[in-house]
Design an enzyme around this catalytic site. Sequence first.
Site, mmCIF file in Angstrom:
data_model
loop_
_atom_site.group_PDB
_atom_site.id
_atom_site.type_symbol
_atom_site.label_atom_id
_atom_site.label_comp_id
_atom_site.label_asym_id
_atom_site.label_seq_id
_atom_site.Cartn_x
_atom_site.Cartn_y
_atom_site.Cartn_z
ATOM 1 C CB SER A 240 -13.769 -33.003 -21.303
ATOM 2 O OG SER A 240 -14.954 -33.600 -20.808
ATOM 3 C CB CYS A 241 -16.779 -33.520 -25.847
ATOM 4 S SG CYS A 241 -16.594 -35.299 -26.156
ATOM 5 N N GLY A 242 -19.117 -34.258 -24.549
ATOM 6 C CA GLY A 242 -20.272 -34.949 -24.021
ATOM 7 C C GLY A 242 -20.010 -36.406 -23.723
#
Length: 290
Positions: A240-242
């Site tokens: 996951s990330c932004g």
Amino acid sequence: MHASIHPLISPARLRDILSAPDLVLLDATMPLPGETFDPEQRFVEARLPGARRFDIEQFSDPESPLPHMIPTQARFATLAGALGVSDAAHVVFYDQGNAASAARGWWLARLFGLERVQVLDGGLPAWQRAGGPVDAGAPQAVQAAAFRPTPRFRLVAGLGDMRDHVRHRDRLILDARAHGRFTGEVAEPRPGVVSGHMPGARNLPFGTLLDDHRAFLPPEALRARFAEAGVTEDRRVITSCGSGVSAAVLSLGLAICGRTGDALYDGSWAEWGSTPGAPVETGPGRSAVS
């Protein structure tokens, strides 16, 4: 992943196969938060010979309020075919230096069924340092191809999946954002998105998998980074990330290490952090940052 192809290709190896008739080079450059350059202008100024522009914003769901969510099968097939990409093509993605853009292109292509897909390690800067030729100016028109999608939806996780995984703690969630955003000390760049992280997630900023030239670390160093973050052979990972772009760097790193069965949370923090009722933690959590 195709058994006979490695996720990365070096500039030297790419030069050896540059004239292969089934090779398609795609420049997937897009700015990350904090970057302000124009990727279209960069593409016109310098690109790999014969490269086509893979615009991640175009290869996204235009109806979603979230940034660059995956497109429909039909949209991906239409856009890929217009770039001359058939489902039998050998595709090499690259970007102009941030690594995440090419990784996102690689992940999307695999999601929709491409077998022979690689990332140029180090991107255009590595190619130029190695003395590779570049094109400039307006690109030539390309002949369209037929792309038949054969999606692998096991490679993507949605909001419902993530609610289940957070509740049951049955997947290791690796968050590729910068440490301050993960802990909640730094505000999110998108309005309406709270700071923090999913309960149980580990922080592994994507840049920790790259060297000073934005090329990937050797596999043994990648395995050590992942092990520090809690990755084990018996537990699948969700990255996951932004907004689902830099998470693909972690996904690519896992594939370089020979792992299969891991997924990417496409909505990432842009979705989770703006969803009412989604649990959020702040503080260091179980950070992998040393």
